[in-house]
Design an enzyme around this catalytic site. Structure first.
Site, short mmCIF file in Angstrom:
data_model
loop_
_atom_site.label_atom_id
_atom_site.label_comp_id
_atom_site.label_asym_id
_atom_site.label_seq_id
_atom_site.Cartn_x
_atom_site.Cartn_y
_atom_site.Cartn_z
N THR A 174 0.83 -1.21 0.00
CA THR A 174 0.00 0.00 0.00
C THR A 174 0.86 1.26 0.00
OG1 THR A 174 -1.71 -1.21 1.20
CG2 THR A 174 -1.92 1.18 1.15
N CYS A 175 1.94 1.24 0.75
CA CYS A 175 2.83 2.41 0.79
C CYS A 175 3.46 2.64 -0.57
CB CYS A 175 3.91 2.22 1.86
SG CYS A 175 3.26 1.98 3.53
N ALA A 176 3.93 1.57 -1.19
CA ALA A 176 4.53 1.67 -2.52
C ALA A 176 3.50 2.18 -3.52
CB ALA A 176 5.09 0.32 -2.95
#
Length: 168
Positions: free
Chosen positions: A59-61
């Site tokens: 999700t961060c990526a």
């Protein structure tokens, strides 16, 4: 303190995001070359702070990729992707992904940003990392929009952040 969830399990942050309309707290973060940069260095620019636990999670990526796509078209706006990852990991990810339109910054050195913006996890499996949130700061240094993402595995509302810039 804010309560968010990680796959349904409650975890807590060290505080709350700054209030919309307030002056954004000054911060000092670390660039990929290990130099420091502060909020004041961006004076006059609109900022989108994309805050997240770690660049090495899906999700961060995804949030970095999405803001990288959108940042190219934004006028007088910089997207700052902020985590406690080491600058080397941030640089590795952006190099491998061809990401050039965002600025990755790390809060690893003094952890000041997490305290000032109330985004450091104080318990749970992500304790010590930063919560997923968005803070939009206008060119005059005032908070124009915030979003504390309620479920850590969910992506933020990208459109609401962009809309905050057009509705100033």
């Amino acid at each position: 303190m804010a309560t968010v969830t990680l796959k349904g399990n409650a975890i807590h942050t060290s505080g709350d995001l700054p209030a919309v309309g307030s002056e954004a707290p000054n911060f000092k973060l670390v660039l990929n070359d290990l130099s420091s940069i502060s909020l004041g260095d961006f004076k006059g620019s609109n900022l989108i702070l994309n805050v997240f636990p770690s660049i090495d999670t899906d999700t961060c990526a995804a949030s970095v990729r999405k803001f990288n796509e959108q940042a190219a078209a934004l006028e007088n706006t910089k997207v700052l992707c902020i985590s406690r990852d080491l600058p080397f990991a941030q640089a590795r990810f952006c190099g491998a992904e061809g990401i050039k339109n965002v600025i990755n910054l790390s809060d690893f050195r003094d952890r000041e940003f997490g305290r000032l913006y109330g985004q450091a996890f104080i318990d749970g499996p992500l304790e010590g990392l930063l919560a997923r949130s968005i803070v939009v700061i206008d060119g005059e240094g005032n908070v124009a929009h915030t979003e504390q993402v309620a479920e850590i595995v969910d992506e933020p509302n990208y459109q609401a952040a962009l809309d905050a810039l057009t509705n100033e």
